[in-house]
Structures are given as C-alpha cells and as structure tokens.
Design an enzyme around this catalytic site. Structure first.
Site, PDB file in Angstrom:
ATOM      1  N   HIS A   1       1.009   5.535  -1.360  1.00 39.62           N
ATOM      2  CA  HIS A   1       0.592   6.763  -2.031  1.00 39.62           C
ATOM      3  C   HIS A   1       1.880   7.538  -2.280  1.00 39.62           C
ATOM      4  CE1 HIS A   1      -3.630   6.006  -1.067  1.00 39.62           C
ATOM      5  NE2 HIS A   1      -3.322   5.874   0.202  1.00 39.62           N
TER       6      HIS A   1
ATOM      7  N   ASP B   1       2.210   3.103   3.045  1.00 38.54           N
ATOM      8  CA  ASP B   1       1.117   4.062   2.963  1.00 38.54           C
ATOM      9  C   ASP B   1       1.603   5.489   2.725  1.00 38.54           C
ATOM     10  OD1 ASP B   1      -1.361   5.239   3.039  1.00 38.54           O
ATOM     11  OD2 ASP B   1      -1.819   4.706   5.098  1.00 38.54           O
TER      12      ASP B   1
ATOM     13  N   HIS C   1      -9.642   1.097   1.186  1.00 35.30           N
ATOM     14  CA  HIS C   1      -9.465   1.606   2.542  1.00 35.30           C
ATOM     15  C   HIS C   1     -10.705   1.218   3.343  1.00 35.30           C
ATOM     16  CE1 HIS C   1      -6.868   5.037   0.732  1.00 35.30           C
ATOM     17  NE2 HIS C   1      -6.070   4.186   1.333  1.00 35.30           N
TER      18      HIS C   1
ATOM     19  N   ARG D   1      -5.179  15.471   6.231  1.00 37.61           N
ATOM     20  CA  ARG D   1      -5.755  15.246   4.912  1.00 37.61           C
ATOM     21  C   ARG D   1      -5.854  16.552   4.131  1.00 37.61           C
ATOM     22  NH1 ARG D   1     -11.808  13.088   3.395  1.00 37.61           N
ATOM     23  NH2 ARG D   1     -12.298  15.159   4.232  1.00 37.61           N
TER      24      ARG D   1
ATOM     25  N   HIS E   1       0.840  -1.203   0.000  1.00 36.81           N
ATOM     26  CA  HIS E   1       0.000   0.000   0.000  1.00 36.81           C
ATOM     27  C   HIS E   1       0.871   1.247   0.000  1.00 36.81           C
ATOM     28  CE1 HIS E   1      -3.755   2.157   0.354  1.00 36.81           C
ATOM     29  NE2 HIS E   1      -3.277   2.880   1.350  1.00 36.81           N
TER      30      HIS E   1
ATOM     31  N   HIS F   1      -5.881  -1.137   6.260  1.00 34.94           N
ATOM     32  CA  HIS F   1      -6.016  -0.643   7.631  1.00 34.94           C
ATOM     33  C   HIS F   1      -6.924  -1.556   8.450  1.00 34.94           C
ATOM     34  CE1 HIS F   1      -3.788   2.820   6.390  1.00 34.94           C
ATOM     35  NE2 HIS F   1      -4.757   3.248   5.582  1.00 34.94           N
TER      36      HIS F   1
ATOM     37  N   HIS G   1     -11.752   3.650  -3.203  1.00 36.45           N
ATOM     38  CA  HIS G   1     -11.056   4.454  -2.198  1.00 36.45           C
ATOM     39  C   HIS G   1     -11.580   4.143  -0.804  1.00 36.45           C
ATOM     40  CE1 HIS G   1     -10.223   7.845   0.456  1.00 36.45           C
ATOM     41  NE2 HIS G   1      -9.069   7.898  -0.189  1.00 36.45           N
TER      42      HIS G   1
ATOM     43  N   GLU H   1     -10.786   2.891   8.515  1.00 33.33           N
ATOM     44  CA  GLU H   1      -9.587   3.537   9.054  1.00 33.33           C
ATOM     45  C   GLU H   1      -9.946   4.502  10.178  1.00 33.33           C
ATOM     46  OE1 GLU H   1      -5.719   6.140   7.485  1.00 33.33           O
ATOM     47  OE2 GLU H   1      -7.393   5.717   6.126  1.00 33.33           O
TER      48      GLU H   1
ATOM     49  N   ARG I   1     -17.077   5.745   1.789  1.00 33.52           N
ATOM     50  CA  ARG I   1     -17.570   7.125   1.743  1.00 33.52           C
ATOM     51  C   ARG I   1     -17.324   7.766   0.380  1.00 33.52           C
ATOM     52  NH1 ARG I   1     -12.692   7.827   4.665  1.00 33.52           N
ATOM     53  NH2 ARG I   1     -11.298   9.364   3.719  1.00 33.52           N
TER      54      ARG I   1
END
Length: 459
Positions: A58, A332, A244, A96, A56, A281, A217, A247, A220
């Site tokens: 990013h 991550d 995800h 975020r 994982h 997660h 993703h 989390e 949500r």
C-alpha cells in the site's frame, strides 16, 4: 549486453564467476565458470540473485512510518471502535483510523509523487516488481475523477519512473463491514457495486512493465453475493486475484455471525480460491481453512514486519506451505521496505512460536521472495537466473559490516540471515541498471523525494 556476477545464486547453489547475457530485456544465456569479467561487461560485485518481488504494497502507508507508534502504552492514541464496536485502543483499528486520515489528503498528483519515491526506495532494496493493492479510486466523498482510473494510472506512472514492474491489483471495496455502507473515509474507495468496479477496472491495460490484476479487499468489504463478480473478472482475464484474509480475529467472528462460516470457507463457496488467488496475511485460520487453501493451491502472502508492527499475530506459514499453499512476501504498510528482512522474519516468527529452528532453508526463503512472489503477481517469467527469464536481478554486497567474513558459497544464507536492504548494491530490471553502486539511476535523491512527498501531505 553482458553482466558479470562475481557470485550468483542459481537456485540450487551459489556459483562464482557467472556471465548473464541479456538481449531484448531477457536473459539470453547463463555461463558459469567465467573467471574474469568479459571485455565490456557490466560488473556486479557481491552476490547476484533474481530480483525480489514485493507481493503486497500500500504505497501511501509509507507516509505513516515513524509517525504512529502503535502499542506505545502512553495512552496518547485516539480511542476508536473495531468492526463490532469493541473498545480498541492502540490496536490495528486505531492505526486504521489514522491511515484513513492520510488517505483523504491524496490527489493523483500527490499520490504519483509519493509512490514514485516509495517505488524508488523499493528499487534500492532490490525489489524489481511490486504488487500494489490499490483501493484509493475516487476523490474524497466518492466523486469519480474525470479519468475514473486517475489514481491507478498515477501508480503505474510512478512505477515506470522508478524503473520497476508493477502489478496493479485494483481492489473492490464496497462496504464498511458485512453489508454496512461505506463510512465517510471509505466513500472514495467504493464503486458502489462489484459490477461498477468491474466496468472501471476493465479500462486499465497491461503494458511492458505493467500487469493489471484484481483484489477483494476483504470479506467484510465486499458483500458475499458480489464476491463471484470479482472472481469472474479475474478468471476471464487469467489475472492475479488477491484478498486480505483473516488478518484480525474480529473479522473472523463477524463473518461467523453474518454467514455461519469462516472467511476462507466463504471465499471458497463463492469461487474465489484457486491457483491464481493469493490470500494476504492468512493469520487466524482454522485447520480446515489451512487444508482448504492448500487443496486449492491458493497462495499465501506473508508480511511479517507489518503483522508484528500492528500486533496482528503470527500466521501459520509453515502449515500452509505443507498443505500446498505457495508462499510469497510483502512489505504491506512499509514499516520497513526490506524483503530480506521479511524472509528472515518468516523463519524467526516460526521459531518463536514453535521454539524449534530450521523451518525453511535459505534457498526456500529466497524462492518465496523471488520466483514465487513474481508468480503471485502474474510474472511467471521472472524470479530466476536462467535463459528466457526476464533480465531482472539484484546484487547484495558480501563485504559490508553485516556480511563480511561469510563464505561466498553460503551466499544464500548470508543474504537471508545477515544482509539487509542497505546491502543492495545494484538492481537491474529488463536488462537496465536501475540502481548502480547503491544509487538510484532515475531518481537521483530518493530521501529528498520521500521527504518532500510526505511533507506535502502534512501541510
């Protein structure tokens, strides 16, 4: 070509003097009891293990390292709101917002430069395959590039230049939260609908060192009615599917309010769970969630250094594995890039929670970082030192200040509980030595490459 390993972990035990014969990018034979390097062999001093799989990633989050200190208590972080409007100072939600600002600055060219350096850093850490959870699809504002996969192709090219394998987990990201439209930052993530996402993602192709997978993703970010479209796309191609999952507790609460069930149950009800699916997660789960993930053999990717950096919590990794969920590991957000630390942290987290020791053997933790991680990324023929497997392996020094004095036969324990990424000396991918004696063979100055790529985003 023959590689001679001073010591090699063969899954069950460490053997001294192991010859790995390589042909056409695969291990042709493994010979033990080879006392000295055969003539012409490449010598690997230390402990050789299968290549590590970073399940994982990013890549662009690497630009945030050391620039954001979450939870500093200084009150200097900007106040933002969580997904339900709650006050969220110094939290995942604060971080975020800052991450989104970095994301807005990336172009295909700058993303290539950054990812190339990040993937080279991974090779130096013994990582031979990365799962890139990719949702930066379009230009800021959501306008597609002339090549609709320009950003994904930049990541594929970057991994190729850095010499490692990549599974591009092309990610559906359509909503800011349970049906709400994307916010201004998220417009470049969204294809509008899952059908449009599937059309674009279908243009991406596998390669010799490339696998194309899919990702949701989060519950949500993809409306419930569209989850099955992504799942069907992955099923048709027998491709990995990542998501995800739980989390944050705020996501769980919002999902219950919107759908009357947990995120895990929502995914199950729409056909997302299964052996080729990995939940990333899996932190805040009910007992029923754990049983559901285990009974469907849905994998779990733990990212302990990010989960502690963002104050997410400690996921029930041991319970998930007992239930039947295979474990893998990821870096991550790249707070650090060190799969040995991720493996160690999973055990140490469980010790903190339970106040007991010995939840996993060193060999089990290494399997999570190698064979099981590769399987989660669609590389079922990697992660083992055996005939027929891909010739991907890495060597860890046994004479550094961290590892000196350990018994070679306890090399697995030394690797997991003492060594760090700094102890990686050699990395071989497809039979090619990408890292030699701690130096990257394809990216000569990785620190400078990282510095330049990140500085360009700050200018």
């Amino acid at each position: 070509m023959t590689y001679w390993a001073e010591h090699a972990w063969l899954g069950a035990n460490v053997e001294p003097g192991v010859a790995l014969e390589v042909a056409d990018g695969r291990i042709a034979a493994v010979r033990t009891g080879v006392q000295a390097p055969p003539p012409g062999a490449e010598v690997l001093r230390g402990l050789t293990v299968p290549g590590l799989a970073n399940a994982h990633s990013h890549a662009f989050h690497r630009a945030l390292r050391s620039t954001v200190q979450v939870g500093s208590g200084t009150g200097s972080s900007p106040l933002v709101r969580g997904p339900r409007g709650e006050r969220a100072p110094d939290s995942f939600w604060t971080w975020r917002e800052i991450m989104y600002e970095v994301a807005q600055k990336l172009t295909p060219e700058s993303y290539f430069a950054l990812a190339r350096a990040v993937y080279a850093e991974m090779a130096l850490a013994g990582i031979t395959a990365v799962g890139e959870f990719h949702y930066l699809h379009h230009a800021p504002g959501g306008t597609p590039y002339a090549d609709p996969n320009a950003m994904g192709e930049a990541l594929i090219a970057a991994a190729g230049d850095a010499g490692i394998r990549i599974t591009l987990l092309d990610t559906a990201y359509l909503s800011s939260g349970f049906g709400a439209p994307p916010d201004r930052h998220q417009l470049r993530f969204s294809d509008g609908t899952a059908e449009a996402w599937a059309t674009r993602a279908a243009l991406l192709k596998d390669g010799e060192q490339v696998r194309i997978g899919a990702a949701i993703h989060s519950v949500r970010a993809v409306p419930a009615a569209q989850l099955s479209t992504v799942a069907a796309w992955a099923e048709e191609r027998r491709a990995p599917l990542h998501v995800h999952l739980s989390e944050q507790t705020a996501e769980n609460t919002a999902c219950q309010e919107a759908h009357g069930r947990t995120p895990t149950r929502l995914l199950a009800d729409h056909g997302v769970l299964g052996p080729r699916t990995t939940g990333v997660h899996n932190t805040h789960l009910t007992d029923d969630d754990v049983a559901l993930l285990g009974s469907t053999v849905t994998g779990t990717c733990m990212c302990p250094t990010t989960e502690r950096d963002l104050a997410d919590g400690i996921g029930p990794a041991a319970a998930l594995q007992r239930a039947g969920s295979p474990l893998s590991l990821g870096s991550d957000s790249h707070a650090v890039i060190d799969l040995l630390e991720e493996a160690r942290a999973m055990e140490l987290n469980e010790r903190l929670r339970t106040r007991t020791r010995g939840h996993w053997t060193a060999a089990a933790l290494l399997r999570a970082a190698t064979a099981d991680g590769h399987a989660a990324l669609g590389w079922d023929d990697a992660g083992r030192l055996e005939a027929g497997a891909l010739a991907d392996f890495t060597t860890i020094a046994l004479d550094s200040v961290r590892t000196a004095g350990a018994l070679p036969r306890l090399g697995a324990e030394t690797a997991v509980f003492a060594a760090t990424a700094s102890d990686v000396r050699d990395t071989v991918v497809g039979g090619r030595r990408v890292v030699r004696d701690g130096a990257h063979a394809l990216v000569p100055d990785v620190p400078s490459a990282l510095t330049e790529a990140i500085a360009a985003l700050r200018s």
